[in-house]
Design a protein around this motif. Structure first.
Motif, PDB file in Angstrom:
ATOM      1  N   ALA A  14     -46.177 -44.249  43.799  1.00 32.42           N
ATOM      2  CA  ALA A  14     -46.669 -42.927  43.604  1.00 32.42           C
ATOM      3  C   ALA A  14     -48.208 -42.906  44.174  1.00 32.42           C
ATOM      4  CB  ALA A  14     -46.310 -42.511  42.259  1.00 32.42           C
ATOM      5  N   THR A 403     -32.929 -40.329  48.003  1.00 37.60           N
ATOM      6  CA  THR A 403     -33.951 -39.378  47.949  1.00 37.60           C
ATOM      7  C   THR A 403     -33.490 -37.859  47.648  1.00 37.60           C
ATOM      8  OG1 THR A 403     -34.083 -38.990  50.184  1.00 37.60           O
ATOM      9  CG2 THR A 403     -35.388 -40.632  49.515  1.00 37.60           C
ATOM     10  N   ILE A 437     -38.893 -38.438  46.763  1.00 39.39           N
ATOM     11  CA  ILE A 437     -38.889 -38.501  45.666  1.00 39.39           C
ATOM     12  C   ILE A 437     -37.374 -39.153  45.154  1.00 39.39           C
ATOM     13  CG2 ILE A 437     -38.273 -36.524  44.183  1.00 39.39           C
ATOM     14  CD1 ILE A 437     -39.880 -37.575  41.986  1.00 39.39           C
ATOM     15  N   ASP A 441     -36.011 -40.535  39.386  1.00 43.93           N
ATOM     16  CA  ASP A 441     -37.313 -40.318  38.890  1.00 43.93           C
ATOM     17  C   ASP A 441     -37.589 -39.016  38.531  1.00 43.93           C
ATOM     18  OD1 ASP A 441     -38.193 -43.135  39.479  1.00 43.93           O
ATOM     19  OD2 ASP A 441     -38.415 -42.630  41.425  1.00 43.93           O
TER      20      ASP A 441
END
Length: 559
Positions: A14, A403, A437, A441
């Motif tokens: 991140a 993703t 992302i 998550d």
């Protein structure tokens, strides 16, 4: 009891910290409510208390978190288990045994408690949470709300000094939520248990909090204060606070009782005791839209496009058995194009089973089910998926890419939709979520919104949603309502199983109440929810006997 000292958490890979500047204390014997929009890091803050962050999740924790004097940087979760009990957003991830009673006893066995102590505490917890009738049931046969109560019970039996709860009432019906919150109150007031809790359904919990910690935006430092003070500045707030802001009440009311005491003048402005609002309800079905391409309900394959002339869903005398349980009994339901229906009722009433029958996941023991003229459990998936799409309670069942961008690209391909269709829906439902992302998550609410976008990319004629607002904040819920209203206006039928009475008041045309697998009420939203003390929204309770459902209706009338 819990102390955060300038804490920040940055996950691996991140660019920025998920939370930073967290610096506050939760005194012993207090209930502190953690609030904020979806994705601001509430679950991360809770995970730091139990040691799951960073020992399990990875990443870097800066600063210091202590619980009963133990530093979570040097104490792993198992070394905090005798002090901290944790229930996350997903109860299934907590279970290690097969039956309810075994699950309640497991934590105490791990701590080496005496058998007679374990037996007594299991019985007490079964009674406290209304689980006595389920003690021998396999956990896999329970509804989502029943599983959530078992998960809460499993951390109560060891009698921890600190409870960390992430969305503890999100899957509970109103009565069960009140029971769980009453238990928490008893633990706090009578036993001095310290509770740190995150919850989006503020209408249920804000009045019970001693303090509220607000995370206003990702990476922003939390603001701590009394519930009334924080609600005055918070970007997320329950309907009772919204109505108080509209009416100019100070201090803001936190309970229906406080608001009713001040609502006399407001009732007069709205037209006196006989005033009733104009509620928008579909009375004629819009034209049936062309059948869209396939969605990704049970597999991702393109299907031949074919129009359907039958109603989106027809159920006649339906009965379903699930192992030893008679889940549905003689259910009749017809869904018209453009109609939005809420299935409501206590946990275990049969709402999810009815959705499963509509999508062919369970076979009727008696009666019939038809979706667009097809029998779901006898229809091949490529044919069925062009008629119906389901967003289940566990959104990860629909997500498998690495993703968000890959999920959306696959959804567009499977639906035969223009590239970017799914991504546009994600942006509408969850602004700020980036393409790179990983779905794992995301928060529980964000994953649900992504799964919804995946299904909506195909624009199925019949859309089924199981607890669609679980984990969503009020802003995300408003965006969801706007999307679903748009689909209904285009002729798509929507059936959702929900415990969210505020969502039902805002969105649906019709409410079907279930109890023990039977339909006990079926009618327009205003008629059904106003007559129900359990399922009436806050505005209805405050302004009764007038039949107002939402703050938006009141605001429009005053304007």
């Amino acid at each position: 009891m819990i102390r955060f000292e300038n804490v920040s958490v940055t996950y691996d890979g991140a660019a920025e910290a998920t939370v930073q500047g967290v610096d506050f204390e939760v005194p012993e014997g207090e209930l502190v409510l953690l609030v904020g929009p979806s994705g601001v890091g509430k679950s991360t803050v809770l995970g730091a208390v139990s040691g799951l962050v960073p020992h399990f999740t990875g990443g870097t924790l800066r600063g210091r978190v202590t619980v009963a004097g133990r530093d979570t940087r040097t104490h792993k979760p198992r070394e905090l288990a005798d002090v901290v009990g944790t229930v996350g957003q997903d109860p299934l991830s907590h279970f290690v045994t097969d039956t309810v009673e075994d699950e309640l006893a497991y934590g105490m066995e791990s701590l080496g408690l005496a058998p007679d102590v374990m037996r007594r505490r299991v019985e007490e917890t079964l009674d406290l949470l209304g689980l006595a009738d389920l003690r021998d049931r396999p956990i896999s046969t329970l509804s989502g709300g029943q599983q959530q109560r078992v998960a809460i019970g499993s951390v109560l039996t060891p009698h921890p000094r600190v409870l960390v709860l992430d969305e503890p009432t999100s899957a509970l019906d109103p009565a069960a939520a009140e029971e769980v919150l009453a238990v928490l109150q008893r633990l706090v007031h009578d036993l001095g248990t310290t509770v740190l809790m995150a919850e989006h359904r503020l209408e249920r919990v804000v009045q019970y909090a001693d303090q509220v910690a607000l995370l206003p935006s990702p990476g922003a430092a939390p603001v701590l204060g009394t519930p009334a003070d924080i609600m005055a500045v918070s970007p997320v707030y329950p309907p009772v606070v919204d109505l108080g802001r509209l009416a100019g009440w100070a201090p803001l009311p936190l309970t229906v009782r406080d608001a009713r005491r001040r609502a006399g003048d407001l009732r007069e402005r709205l037209g006196g005791q006989d005033g009733t609002p104009e509620v928008s309800v579909v009375t004629t079905a819009p034209p049936q839209p062309e059948a869209p391409p396939t969605s990704r309900l049970r597999l991702r394959r393109k299907a031949r496009s074919a129009p359907t002339t039958a109603p989106p869903a027809e159920v006649h005398a339906l009965a379903v058995r699930r192992e030893r349980v008679q889940a549905l009994r003689h259910v009749d339901l017809t869904v018209a194009p453009g109609e939005t229906i809420a299935l409501m009722g206590r946990n275990g009433a049969g709402k999810s089973t009815l959705l499963s029958a509509l999508v062919g996941l369970v076979e009727p023991a008696a009666g019939s089910v038809r979706v667009g003229g097809a029998v779901p459990h006898r229809t091949a998936p490529p044919e069925l998926v062009r008629r119906v799409g389901l967003v289940p309670q566990e959104p990860r069942d629909l997500l498998y890419a690495d993703t968000v961008a890959a999920e959306c690209a696959a959804a567009d391909r499977d639906a035969g939709a223009a590239p970017g269709t799914c991504r546009a829906l994600v942006t509408e439902l969850l602004p700020g979520v980036t393409d790179d992302i990983h779905p794992r998550d995301l928060s529980e609410g964000q994953r649900l919104a992504l799964a919804l976008a995946v299904v909506l990319a195909a624009r199925p004629p019949l859309l089924l949603l199981d607890e669609p607002t679980r984990g969503l904040d009020y802003a995300a819920k408003a965006r969801l309502v706007a999307v679903l209203r748009g689909l209904a206006a285009q002729g798509h039928a929507i059936v959702l199983a929900t415990h969210d009475v505020e969502l039902a008041a805002e969105l649906v045309h019709r409410v079907v109440l279930l109890a023990d697998g039977e339909v006990i009420a079926d009618g327009p939203t205003a008629d059904v929810v106003v007559a129900s003390p359990s399922f009436a929204p806050q505005v209805t309770k405050i302004l009764a006997p007038q039949k107002w459902l939402t703050v938006a209706q009141v605001r429009e009338a005053l304007a």
